[in-house]
Design a protein around this motif. Structure first.
Motif: not given
Length: 498
Positions: A111-112, A115, A147, A149-150, A152, A384, A388
């Motif tokens: 997931p990171e 991005q 985390r 970015d999950y 996103r 992160r 967010y």
């Protein structure tokens, strides 16, 4: 027919329960949420549609070792248009992959990494067949905490013109399933929810009077248990310490340890050795086992309280994938519950501590990279997530120079992470019920957590009268594979007839 494609591409003549329905629903261009028990072949549910559909399928995976294992399995089957892009990739490998991205059918990434502007710029012009979130429970379990970015992923999905999305996992409560579908912004998803029950895994809980006796009892179990097996512990230090103790007490047992602090190459080596049968036991933190392709694991032991029921069911589900009888044992001592509570709350920070962190950041942080690095130096793993939340709340870092604004942000951060901690404590409660308060059958208690009707199947756990003696290795097995090297040596020197 799909069966024809299944045999042509993977060599299987029939689908396992649930697979064909999921695959056909994806091919019909629908969003899907699927929960299939460990060992049911979840990866095939997206690999086959990916190979049958024009375009690139993106598979978002939580662990580097899991990505690499999936890629290597496909390549061994002759499927070459597959690759992974992650932090382990070198700069040259990334550049070459990005230049040839349109030639691939399946791309595994994190997931990171998803991005990355460089990756997104290459993906946008390409036809994306499907977006897959493997181990989808991580969206809910990790996305809200460390985390982000999950969370996103839904933005990326929109940038890529909303391809059909598959969220797939082995275990998730009803609450987690709803949260995952919401966070991924799935459109009218079709759900396939299979039972988490694995009737061939017998369930046991044993309590010793003091923590030191755990190792003694564990050694008694290991001396008689059929191998291979997994032993789960809570921390990296526990894994290394237990490995040394077992090596001293049972020197003939081929064991090793595994945790997230080890170099990637070392972790991948341990996993491969275990898969190939070169190790009898791996002592591991929860970092080990996702996507593990090994069917003959005979036992899974937990030496501490599992921190939530869904993760526990997923971890014990790694045993007995060949449908042979296996065991799941939780070995506890009286202080373990307090330790589990401490472990859940270990990263808790007061409002005043968050104010101190904000003041420290305001002295030198000027961009995202600096913020994340400084938070890591302050031993705050939610860097992160911090970024967010700033974005979600519409806060610009360069405006945070006034004491009142810094205090206001610190208060919001404190409340946010306090809520996440309360959620983790709530997830611990069903584990306590399973361990201490299961009145008649542990399997029934476990299944009720997933809103399933209890299954009556005779002696299936210690509460139903089953004992570990039923799973002991035969006395003749003292000459099992762990002792083969002695026999081979004797044969070599003529001391034993072949």
């Amino acid at each position: 027919m799909l069966e024809h494609d299944l045999y042509r591409l993977f060599g299987f003549r029939s689908f396992k329960a649930g697979q064909k329905e999921i695959i056909q629903t994806l091919l019909d261009q629908n969003d899907v949420f699927a929960m299939l028990p460990t060992g049911r072949g979840k990866s095939l549910c997206y690999q086959l549609p990916a190979l049958l559909t024009e375009g690139l399928t993106i598979v978002i995976s939580p662990l580097l070792s899991l990505m690499e294992d999936q890629v290597q399995q496909l390549k061994r089957q002759g499927i070459k248009q597959v690759a992974s892009l992650n932090s382990f990739s070198t700069w040259d490998e990334r550049r070459e992959l990005l230049d040839q991205l349109h030639m691939y059918k399946i791309l595994y990434t994190s997931p990171e990494m998803l991005q990355s502007k460089e990756l997104l710029n290459r993906l946008i012009p390409i036809r994306i067949a499907y977006l897959v979130v493997d181990e989808a429970h991580c969206v809910s379990y990790w996305g809200h905490d460390f985390r982000a970015d999950y969370l996103r992923i839904k933005n990326v999905k929109e940038l890529l013109s909303n391809p059909p999305c598959l969220a797939i996992t082995a275990t998730a409560s009803a609450f987690v399933r709803e949260d995952v579908m919401t966070q991924l912004a799935l459109t009218k998803p079709v759900s396939f929810i299979e039972s988490v029950n694995r009737s061939n895994i017998s369930l046991f809980v044993e309590e010793v009077s003091i923590a030191k006796q755990k190792v003694e009892r564990l050694c008694e179990v290991l001396e008689k248990a059929k191998v291979p097996g997994l032993i789960y512990v809570q921390t990296r230090a526990h894994a290394e310490s237990l490995f040394l103790q077992l090596r001293e007490r049972i020197p003939m047992l081929k064991s090793s340890y595994y945790h997230g602090g080890m170099p990637s190459e070392e972790r991948m080596l341990i996993q491969q050795q275990f898969i190939e049968g070169q190790l009898d036991v791996v002592i591991a933190t929860s970092a080990f086992g996702m996507g593990l392709n090994k069917s003959d694991i005979r036992f899974v032991v937990h030496l501490h309280y599992p921190l939530d029921m869904a993760s526990y069911v997923q971890e014990i589900g790694r045993a007995g994938r060949d449908n042979e009888q296996s065991i799941a044992l939780v070995l506890i001592s009286p202080e373990d519950y307090a330790y589990a509570q401490f472990f859940v709350q270990r990263n808790e920070r007061s409002e005043e501590e968050w104010i101190a962190v904000m003041n420290e950041l305001s002295k030198q942080a000027v961009d995202e990279q600096t913020i994340v690095k400084r938070l890591e130096e302050l031993q705050i793993e939610q860097g992160r997530t911090f970024l967010y939340l700033m974005e979600l709340w519409g806060i610009k870092w360069n405006t945070l120079r006034e004491e009142a604004k810094i205090k206001n942000l610190a208060t919001k951060l404190y409340r946010y992470f306090k809520d996440r901690q309360e959620e983790r404590l709530e997830r611990l409660k069903p584990v306590v019920t399973y361990i201490n308060q299961a009145e008649s059958c542990r399997r029934a208690t476990m299944l009720r957590f997933f809103d399933e009707e209890p299954v009556l199947q005779g002696q299936c756990c210690d509460r139903c009268g089953l004992t570990l003696n039923a799973f002991q290795r035969d006395e003749d097995a003292k000459h099992d594979k762990r002792f083969e090297w002695q026999e081979e040596l004797n044969i070599l020197f003529g001391l034993t007839e072949k």
